[in-house]
Design a protein around this motif. Structure first.
Motif, PDB file in Angstrom:
ATOM      1  N   LYS A   7       0.897  -1.138   0.203  1.00 21.38           N
ATOM      2  CA  LYS A   7       0.123  -0.033   0.185  1.00 21.38           C
ATOM      3  C   LYS A   7       0.892   1.234   0.034  1.00 21.38           C
ATOM      4  O   LYS A   7       1.412   1.640   0.958  1.00 21.38           O
ATOM      5  CB  LYS A   7      -1.060  -0.068   1.181  1.00 21.38           C
ATOM      6  N   PRO A   8       1.080   1.918  -1.259  1.00 23.49           N
ATOM      7  CA  PRO A   8       1.892   3.011  -1.427  1.00 23.49           C
ATOM      8  C   PRO A   8       1.133   4.437  -1.149  1.00 23.49           C
ATOM      9  O   PRO A   8       0.041   4.316  -1.735  1.00 23.49           O
ATOM     10  CB  PRO A   8       2.480   2.805  -2.561  1.00 23.49           C
ATOM     11  N   PHE A   9       1.607   5.394  -0.394  1.00 21.77           N
ATOM     12  CA  PHE A   9       1.330   6.517  -0.300  1.00 21.77           C
ATOM     13  C   PHE A   9       2.196   7.712  -1.114  1.00 21.77           C
ATOM     14  O   PHE A   9       3.227   7.677  -0.494  1.00 21.77           O
ATOM     15  CB  PHE A   9       1.011   7.004   1.088  1.00 21.77           C
ATOM     16  N   VAL A  10       2.081   8.474  -2.048  1.00 26.90           N
ATOM     17  CA  VAL A  10       3.089   9.138  -2.602  1.00 26.90           C
ATOM     18  C   VAL A  10       2.727  10.534  -2.527  1.00 26.90           C
ATOM     19  O   VAL A  10       1.405  11.034  -2.980  1.00 26.90           O
ATOM     20  CB  VAL A  10       3.010   8.950  -4.372  1.00 26.90           C
ATOM     21  N   SER A  11       3.427  11.615  -2.003  1.00 23.30           N
ATOM     22  CA  SER A  11       3.123  13.111  -1.875  1.00 23.30           C
ATOM     23  C   SER A  11       4.064  13.868  -2.759  1.00 23.30           C
ATOM     24  O   SER A  11       5.221  13.532  -2.958  1.00 23.30           O
ATOM     25  CB  SER A  11       2.995  13.347  -0.485  1.00 23.30           C
ATOM     26  N   LYS A  12       3.602  15.059  -2.977  1.00 23.43           N
ATOM     27  CA  LYS A  12       4.418  16.096  -3.623  1.00 23.43           C
ATOM     28  C   LYS A  12       5.011  15.379  -4.656  1.00 23.43           C
ATOM     29  O   LYS A  12       6.489  15.721  -4.835  1.00 23.43           O
ATOM     30  CB  LYS A  12       5.379  16.721  -2.788  1.00 23.43           C
ATOM     31  N   PHE A  13       4.482  14.895  -5.531  1.00 25.98           N
ATOM     32  CA  PHE A  13       5.176  14.011  -6.807  1.00 25.98           C
ATOM     33  C   PHE A  13       5.014  14.823  -8.061  1.00 25.98           C
ATOM     34  O   PHE A  13       4.057  15.316  -8.561  1.00 25.98           O
ATOM     35  CB  PHE A  13       4.226  12.696  -6.894  1.00 25.98           C
ATOM     36  N   LYS A  14       6.193  14.709  -8.704  1.00 25.70           N
ATOM     37  CA  LYS A  14       6.493  15.416 -10.113  1.00 25.70           C
ATOM     38  C   LYS A  14       7.282  14.465 -11.072  1.00 25.70           C
ATOM     39  O   LYS A  14       8.520  14.235 -10.550  1.00 25.70           O
ATOM     40  CB  LYS A  14       6.735  16.823  -9.759  1.00 25.70           C
ATOM     41  N   MET A  15       6.791  14.136 -12.005  1.00 26.21           N
ATOM     42  CA  MET A  15       7.526  13.414 -12.821  1.00 26.21           C
ATOM     43  C   MET A  15       7.296  13.518 -14.429  1.00 26.21           C
ATOM     44  O   MET A  15       6.141  13.854 -14.635  1.00 26.21           O
ATOM     45  CB  MET A  15       7.193  11.861 -12.778  1.00 26.21           C
TER      46      MET A  15
END
Length: 393
Positions: free
Chosen positions: A291-299
């Motif tokens: 169970k992943p939680f990703v924050s402030k993500f830019k790609m």
């Protein structure tokens, strides 16, 4: 004057009569004791050097793939404490050093030996391992060799059916590191390190009365990203049964760029990952979830988009586009269930849909769900407490 002289003579005669030196045969035990003590003292002085020579000779010849060397062995026999210092490991085919250990402390209380048992605590201090492709390939060869040896001894062990006289009550690994070098996409100077590894495990030699091994590990992954893993295992069952929970916090996703650029031709500008996982292995089947939680993500995505195969290609691509739009201001989260028997089985599209739903409703809660446990109830004890306990040095 004559009277004084006579008394002196009489006193000398008295001393000779009643204080004669003891015959040699009555003093033999004194010499025996002296020589025994002298022998033990000399043996104590030379024993560590002899042990180092014998151990190094054995470690050099034991495996065709790896060789090990010990600098010193310190003995505190009366206290039941022993220390092996300065251990190094090399790959024989390349003469490459892949491991160093500062010391291994072994505690064997005499009271257990007098009871006919060897109960020991083992503490490994400051182990550093360089993980390379060469090490992985060599380890596979060594595993195959050991598996063949164990298969040959299997029938013999079944006939004996005896418990091991050695009981490793507690095992600790303190202040250790693993450096990934020339492995995966990390080549040359572009290395990554899992640091501050601390492990504590109890009952590494289980018995029928006490079949469960508990373990907990903490580490920092590729920087200040704390990892915590806790679990139990029943090492004597066939196949092996285990139940593991883990969590990773504040992982910097930009550290994965060498891998991401090679595999999917993308580039991560920023992003933090919190990851929660549960898994168990029972009756030859592994199941669990991530169970992943990703924050402030830019790609930046690849020029042609992500390559999804089959009928789900278009749907998968559209879902990824929705997720990456305005992803810096939102938390991306989902859950990937998986199973493994003969091969890994998982789905991609349902978790992507769940991630899009979470982006709008924020309906997935972080944390371990405590729902993956061994069916016989052995998973109900030990693991939750182990996760909360930080290994002590």
């Amino acid at each position: 004057m004559e009277l004084l002289w006579q008394r002196l003579i009489n006193w000398q005669v008295y001393m000779r009569l009643f204080h004669r030196a003891k015959p040699l045969h009555k003093r033999t035990w004194v010499y025996v004791l002296f020589f025994v003590l002298l022998f033990l003292l000399i043996l104590r002085m030379i024993l560590p050097s002899l042990m180092v020579a014998v151990v190094n000779s054995r470690l050099q010849k034991e495996s065709p793939n790896f060789s090990f060397h010990v600098n010193d062995i310190d003995l505190a026999i009366f206290k039941g404490k022993y220390a092996i210092e300065g251990i190094t490991g090399r790959i024989k085919s390349t003469d490459q050093q892949f491991m160093t250990i500062s010391s291994v402390d072994i505690d064997v209380p005499w009271k257990n030996i007098f009871d006919g048992k060897i109960v020991t605590d083992v503490i490994v201090n400051r182990m550093n391992v360089v993980a390379s492709q060469t090490l992985v390939d060599t380890a596979k060869k060594e595993k195959k060799r050991i598996k063949q040896i164990m298969a040959e001894k299997k029938d013999e062990e079944k006939e004996k059916k005896k418990e091991s006289p050695v009981n490793v009550k507690v095992f600790k690994l303190n202040d250790s590191n693993i450096t990934i070098q020339n492995l995966l996409s990390y080549k040359g100077k572009d290395t990554r390190t899992i640091s501050n590894i601390n492990v504590i495990a109890s009952n590494l030699t289980p018995s029928e009365k006490n079949p469960v091994t508990n373990f907990v590990m903490t580490a920092d992954v590729f920087g200040p990203a704390p990892l915590k893993v806790g679990g139990i295992a029943t090492l004597k069952t066939e196949p092996l049964q285990w139940d593991v929970n883990s969590e990773l916090k504040k992982f910097d996703l930009t550290t994965l760029n060498p891998f991401v650029k090679e595999k999917v031709k993308a580039f991560i500008h920023k992003g933090k990952l919190d990851l929660y996982a549960e898994a168990k292995s029972q009756k030859g089947k592994v199941e669990g979830y991530v169970k992943p939680f990703v924050s402030k993500f830019k790609m930046d995505t690849p020029p042609g988009g992500f390559d999804f195969k089959g009928s789900a290609a278009k749907e998968g691509g559209n879902l990824v586009k929705i997720l990456l739009t305005d992803s810096e201001a939102k938390t991306l989260a989902t859950k990937f269930p998986f199973t493994f028997e003969d091969k890994m089985k998982y789905e991609v599209i349902p978790p992507l849909k769940k991630a899009v739903e979470h982006k709008i409703k924020q309906n997935i809660k972080p944390g371990i769900e405590n729902r993956i446990q061994l069916e016989d109830g052995q998973g109900l004890h030990g693991i939750r407490e182990a996760q909360e306990e930080k290994p002590k040095k």
